[in-house]
Design a protein around this motif. Structure first.
Motif, short mmCIF file in Angstrom:
data_model
loop_
_atom_site.label_atom_id
_atom_site.label_comp_id
_atom_site.label_asym_id
_atom_site.label_seq_id
_atom_site.Cartn_x
_atom_site.Cartn_y
_atom_site.Cartn_z
N LYS A 114 0.81 -1.21 0.00
CA LYS A 114 0.00 0.00 0.00
C LYS A 114 0.84 1.27 0.00
O LYS A 114 0.56 2.21 -0.70
CB LYS A 114 -0.94 -0.01 1.19
N ARG A 115 1.89 1.33 0.80
CA ARG A 115 2.72 2.53 0.88
C ARG A 115 3.85 2.43 -0.13
O ARG A 115 4.75 1.62 0.03
CB ARG A 115 3.28 2.67 2.30
N VAL A 116 3.81 3.23 -1.18
CA VAL A 116 4.76 3.04 -2.28
C VAL A 116 5.66 4.22 -2.57
O VAL A 116 6.58 4.10 -3.37
CB VAL A 116 4.02 2.67 -3.58
N ILE A 117 5.42 5.35 -1.99
CA ILE A 117 6.22 6.52 -2.33
C ILE A 117 7.61 6.41 -1.71
O ILE A 117 7.76 6.11 -0.53
CB ILE A 117 5.52 7.80 -1.83
N HIS A 118 8.62 6.65 -2.53
CA HIS A 118 9.99 6.66 -2.03
C HIS A 118 10.24 7.99 -1.33
O HIS A 118 9.86 9.05 -1.82
CB HIS A 118 10.99 6.50 -3.18
N ALA A 119 10.92 7.93 -0.18
CA ALA A 119 11.22 9.13 0.59
C ALA A 119 12.41 9.88 -0.01
O ALA A 119 12.55 11.08 0.19
CB ALA A 119 11.51 8.76 2.04
N ALA A 120 13.23 9.19 -0.74
CA ALA A 120 14.42 9.79 -1.35
C ALA A 120 14.45 9.44 -2.83
O ALA A 120 13.59 8.72 -3.33
CB ALA A 120 15.68 9.28 -0.65
N ARG A 175 7.43 -8.70 -12.37
CA ARG A 175 7.81 -8.13 -11.09
C ARG A 175 9.06 -7.29 -11.25
O ARG A 175 9.92 -7.58 -12.07
CB ARG A 175 8.09 -9.24 -10.08
N MET A 176 9.15 -6.24 -10.43
CA MET A 176 10.36 -5.44 -10.38
C MET A 176 10.47 -4.79 -9.01
O MET A 176 9.49 -4.74 -8.27
CB MET A 176 10.39 -4.38 -11.48
N TRP A 177 11.66 -4.35 -8.68
CA TRP A 177 11.90 -3.69 -7.41
C TRP A 177 12.62 -2.38 -7.66
O TRP A 177 13.43 -2.27 -8.58
CB TRP A 177 12.75 -4.58 -6.50
N SER A 178 12.32 -1.38 -6.82
CA SER A 178 13.03 -0.11 -6.89
C SER A 178 13.56 0.20 -5.49
O SER A 178 12.95 -0.17 -4.49
CB SER A 178 12.11 1.01 -7.39
N ALA A 179 14.70 0.86 -5.46
CA ALA A 179 15.33 1.22 -4.19
C ALA A 179 15.71 2.69 -4.23
O ALA A 179 16.02 3.23 -5.29
CB ALA A 179 16.57 0.36 -3.94
N ASP A 180 15.68 3.33 -3.05
CA ASP A 180 16.05 4.75 -3.02
C ASP A 180 17.31 4.96 -2.19
O ASP A 180 17.86 4.02 -1.61
CB ASP A 180 14.89 5.61 -2.53
N ALA A 181 17.76 6.20 -2.13
CA ALA A 181 19.00 6.55 -1.46
C ALA A 181 18.97 6.26 0.04
O ALA A 181 20.01 6.04 0.66
CB ALA A 181 19.33 8.02 -1.71
N THR A 199 17.47 5.13 -6.67
CA THR A 199 18.86 4.91 -7.09
C THR A 199 19.06 3.59 -7.82
O THR A 199 20.09 3.40 -8.45
CB THR A 199 19.79 4.93 -5.87
N ALA A 200 18.07 2.68 -7.73
CA ALA A 200 18.23 1.38 -8.40
C ALA A 200 16.87 0.81 -8.77
O ALA A 200 15.89 0.99 -8.05
CB ALA A 200 18.96 0.40 -7.49
N ILE A 201 16.84 0.13 -9.91
CA ILE A 201 15.66 -0.60 -10.35
C ILE A 201 16.13 -1.98 -10.77
O ILE A 201 17.10 -2.11 -11.52
CB ILE A 201 14.97 0.11 -11.54
N HIS A 202 15.46 -3.01 -10.26
CA HIS A 202 15.84 -4.38 -10.59
C HIS A 202 14.67 -5.09 -11.27
O HIS A 202 13.56 -5.12 -10.73
CB HIS A 202 16.24 -5.15 -9.34
N CYS A 203 14.91 -5.64 -12.45
CA CYS A 203 13.92 -6.44 -13.18
C CYS A 203 14.54 -7.82 -13.41
O CYS A 203 15.46 -7.95 -14.22
CB CYS A 203 13.59 -5.80 -14.53
#
Length: 135
Positions: free
Chosen positions: A27-33, A47-53, A36-40
């Protein structure tokens, strides 16, 4: 009446382009920063994943309802001809997209082709096909 964002997106899309939407797995999807990375992964395209600073990782899945039969177009189960109504609900097979009654779609099996690694509802015919593919 407020339209859901998916319906609004679909209404604005061209008819000759398949409908696909990237939806959050949580449900909570907004990145706070800043992202910096996206993985597919190569094993599944849904499916994919995103990561922030800050180190937060968010999971996403690509969904399509193009292969799903519309509920309103089916008045009876195509397998047993049981009429749908208040007491008999419609259930979508997660593999073929067909609409079936509960007794014709009560089996569950993973469908990794569509990103379902946990067992999900499939019709009895697709269950047999998927079980043979697994062995």
């Amino acid at each position: 009446v407020r339209m859901r964002s998916r319906e609004k997106l679909r209404r604005n899309m061209r008819k000759d382009v398949p409908y696909m939407a990237l939806v959050p797995s949580e449900k909570r999807v907004i990145h706070a920063a800043a992202v910096t990375a996206i993985h597919c992964p190569a094993s599944t395209w849904v499916r994919m994943w995103s990561a922030d600073a800050s180190g937060a990782v968010r999971a996403w899945k690509l969904t399509s309802d193009e292969h799903w039969v519309q509920d309103s177009s089916v008045s009876a189960c195509p397998r047993c001809n049981k009429a749908f109504g208040v007491l008999e609900r419609r259930h979508h097979c997660r593999y073929c997209g067909g609409v079936f009654c509960n007794s014709c779609s009560m089996r569950k099996i993973p469908v990794p082709q569509f990103g379902h690694t946990d067992p999900v509802r499939v019709c009895n015919d697709c269950f047999t096909v998927l079980r043979v593919k697994r062995t």
